[in-house]
Design a protein around this motif. Structure first.
Motif, short mmCIF file in Angstrom:
data_model
loop_
_atom_site.label_atom_id
_atom_site.label_comp_id
_atom_site.label_asym_id
_atom_site.label_seq_id
_atom_site.Cartn_x
_atom_site.Cartn_y
_atom_site.Cartn_z
N LEU A 205 0.82 -1.21 0.00
CA LEU A 205 0.00 0.00 0.00
C LEU A 205 0.86 1.27 0.00
O LEU A 205 0.54 2.24 -0.68
CB LEU A 205 -0.93 0.00 1.22
CG LEU A 205 -2.04 -1.05 1.21
CD1 LEU A 205 -2.80 -1.03 2.53
CD2 LEU A 205 -2.99 -0.82 0.04
N ILE A 206 1.95 1.24 0.75
CA ILE A 206 2.85 2.39 0.78
C ILE A 206 3.45 2.64 -0.61
O ILE A 206 3.56 3.79 -1.06
CB ILE A 206 3.97 2.17 1.83
CG1 ILE A 206 3.38 2.28 3.24
CG2 ILE A 206 5.09 3.20 1.64
CD1 ILE A 206 4.35 1.87 4.33
N TYR A 207 3.82 1.57 -1.30
CA TYR A 207 4.35 1.73 -2.66
C TYR A 207 3.29 2.31 -3.59
O TYR A 207 3.56 3.24 -4.37
CB TYR A 207 4.84 0.39 -3.19
CG TYR A 207 5.13 0.42 -4.68
CD1 TYR A 207 6.29 1.03 -5.16
CD2 TYR A 207 4.23 -0.13 -5.60
CE1 TYR A 207 6.55 1.08 -6.52
CE2 TYR A 207 4.49 -0.07 -6.95
CZ TYR A 207 5.65 0.54 -7.41
OH TYR A 207 5.90 0.60 -8.76
N LEU A 208 2.07 1.79 -3.51
CA LEU A 208 1.00 2.24 -4.41
C LEU A 208 0.65 3.71 -4.16
O LEU A 208 0.56 4.50 -5.09
CB LEU A 208 -0.24 1.36 -4.23
CG LEU A 208 -0.13 -0.08 -4.73
CD1 LEU A 208 -1.39 -0.86 -4.39
CD2 LEU A 208 0.14 -0.12 -6.22
N PHE A 209 0.44 4.06 -2.88
CA PHE A 209 0.02 5.42 -2.55
C PHE A 209 1.19 6.42 -2.60
O PHE A 209 1.00 7.57 -3.00
CB PHE A 209 -0.63 5.46 -1.16
CG PHE A 209 -2.03 4.96 -1.15
CD1 PHE A 209 -3.10 5.84 -1.25
CD2 PHE A 209 -2.30 3.61 -1.02
CE1 PHE A 209 -4.41 5.37 -1.24
CE2 PHE A 209 -3.60 3.12 -1.01
CZ PHE A 209 -4.66 4.01 -1.12
N GLY A 210 2.37 5.99 -2.17
CA GLY A 210 3.49 6.92 -2.07
C GLY A 210 4.31 7.06 -3.33
O GLY A 210 5.03 8.05 -3.49
N VAL A 211 4.21 6.09 -4.24
CA VAL A 211 5.03 6.11 -5.45
C VAL A 211 4.17 6.05 -6.71
O VAL A 211 4.22 6.94 -7.57
CB VAL A 211 6.05 4.95 -5.45
CG1 VAL A 211 6.89 4.96 -6.72
CG2 VAL A 211 6.93 5.01 -4.21
N LYS A 212 3.37 4.99 -6.81
CA LYS A 212 2.65 4.73 -8.05
C LYS A 212 1.58 5.79 -8.34
O LYS A 212 1.49 6.29 -9.47
CB LYS A 212 1.99 3.35 -7.96
CG LYS A 212 1.41 2.84 -9.27
CD LYS A 212 2.50 2.46 -10.25
CE LYS A 212 1.91 1.81 -11.49
NZ LYS A 212 2.96 1.49 -12.49
N PHE A 213 0.77 6.13 -7.34
CA PHE A 213 -0.36 7.03 -7.57
C PHE A 213 -0.23 8.35 -6.81
O PHE A 213 -1.23 9.02 -6.55
CB PHE A 213 -1.67 6.34 -7.16
CG PHE A 213 -1.92 5.05 -7.87
CD1 PHE A 213 -2.10 5.02 -9.25
CD2 PHE A 213 -1.95 3.85 -7.17
CE1 PHE A 213 -2.31 3.83 -9.92
CE2 PHE A 213 -2.18 2.65 -7.84
CZ PHE A 213 -2.35 2.64 -9.21
N ALA A 214 0.99 8.73 -6.47
CA ALA A 214 1.20 9.95 -5.68
C ALA A 214 1.05 11.19 -6.55
O ALA A 214 1.34 11.17 -7.75
CB ALA A 214 2.58 9.93 -5.04
N TYR A 215 0.59 12.28 -5.91
CA TYR A 215 0.55 13.58 -6.56
C TYR A 215 1.86 14.30 -6.24
O TYR A 215 2.29 14.36 -5.10
CB TYR A 215 -0.62 14.42 -6.05
CG TYR A 215 -1.98 13.83 -6.39
CD1 TYR A 215 -2.32 13.53 -7.70
CD2 TYR A 215 -2.91 13.60 -5.40
CE1 TYR A 215 -3.55 13.00 -8.02
CE2 TYR A 215 -4.16 13.06 -5.71
CZ TYR A 215 -4.47 12.77 -7.02
OH TYR A 215 -5.70 12.24 -7.33
N HIS A 216 2.47 14.89 -7.25
CA HIS A 216 3.76 15.56 -7.07
C HIS A 216 3.65 17.04 -7.42
O HIS A 216 2.99 17.41 -8.39
CB HIS A 216 4.83 14.91 -7.94
CG HIS A 216 5.03 13.45 -7.66
ND1 HIS A 216 5.67 12.99 -6.52
CD2 HIS A 216 4.68 12.34 -8.37
CE1 HIS A 216 5.71 11.67 -6.54
NE2 HIS A 216 5.12 11.25 -7.65
N GLY A 217 4.33 17.87 -6.64
CA GLY A 217 4.46 19.28 -6.97
C GLY A 217 3.24 20.13 -6.74
O GLY A 217 3.21 21.28 -7.18
N GLN A 218 2.22 19.62 -6.04
CA GLN A 218 1.00 20.40 -5.86
C GLN A 218 1.24 21.63 -4.99
O GLN A 218 0.74 22.72 -5.27
CB GLN A 218 -0.09 19.52 -5.22
CG GLN A 218 -0.48 18.33 -6.08
CD GLN A 218 -1.09 18.75 -7.40
OE1 GLN A 218 -1.92 19.64 -7.46
NE2 GLN A 218 -0.67 18.12 -8.48
#
Length: 241
Positions: A205-218
């Motif tokens: 879950l940490i990989y999915l939320f923190g890497v795969k589907f994370a929002y960047h630069g908001q």
């Protein structure tokens, strides 16, 4: 007083990089800071008063053992939510035809409905028997976090990577969630097999939320729009040269 401090600190952590903090930053680019903070205060008191009332009611009708487990799972979910980050929709940033304070209060109130900090307030209130202190603590936490975002957002973007803020906050939530779950579960579920399974699921879950589907630069997209424009101009100039 312990309930007040706990609520304040948890909300400050939860609000860093949250959608409502992004909204406060966006509003600060249009209105005076004092008007933005006043609108945030009004909206938070109304919104979190409802959350505290719901949490206190649930805490009285649901057995405390179940409340602790639900709260623990909620903290884990908030941690994953935090490392994923939030983004601000264009609709949430649109102006309302009122004065600045009312405009901010309405926009902030609507954005906070169902948001992480509101749901967390419900969880904290369900665990504690001091609704007034919880309301004061969560309200103060929102003002502190949004004040940091509005006043120090540009500094943070220049000196602290946004991903660091999200991951530190998320890890804090997941640590408290894991600790609360460990103390709330029956001993039969604390065997090595279940612990390893829990760690494996959390890792995925940490990989999915923190890497795969994370929002960047908001965060920095909102607080540093002028700097980004100037950088683009400089890049275009250098390319032409």
């Amino acid at each position: 007083m312990a309930s007040f401090i706990k609520a304040l600190l948890l909300v400050v952590v939860a609000e860093m990089g949250d959608k409502t903090q992004l909204l406060a930053m966006a509003m600060a680019s249009k209105y005076k800071v004092k008007h933005v903070m006043m609108g945030v205060l009004i909206a938070t008191v109304l919104n979190h008063a409802m959350a505290v009332a719901v949490g206190s009611y649930l805490g009285n009708v649901i057995p405390m053992d179940i409340v602790k487990i639900v709260a623990a799972v909620s903290f884990l979910a908030f941690g994953l939510w935090t490392i994923r980050g939030d983004k601000l929709d264009d609709e949430e940033e649109k102006k309302v035809k009122f004065g600045p304070i009312v405009t901010v209060a309405i926009a902030f109130f609507m954005a906070e409905m169902g948001d992480k900090t509101q749901l967390m307030t419900v969880s904290i209130a369900a665990e504690n028997s001091s609704p007034i202190l919880i309301l004061l603590g969560t309200t103060a936490g929102m003002l502190v976090a949004d004040g940091i975002g509005v006043v120090g957002g540009a500094w943070m973007c220049k000196h602290v990577p946004e991903s660091y803020i999200k991951w530190i906050a998320g890890i804090i939530f997941m640590f408290f969630g894991t600790l609360t779950l460990y103390n709330g579960l029956p001993t039969t579920l604390l065997s090595p097999v279940y612990i390893i399974l829990f760690l494996a699921v959390m890792g995925i879950l940490i990989y999915l939320f923190g890497v795969k589907f994370a929002y960047h630069g908001q965060l920095c997209n909102i607080v540093l729009p002028e700097q980004e424009v100037s950088v683009d101009k400089e890049n275009n100039t250098s390319e032409r040269a």
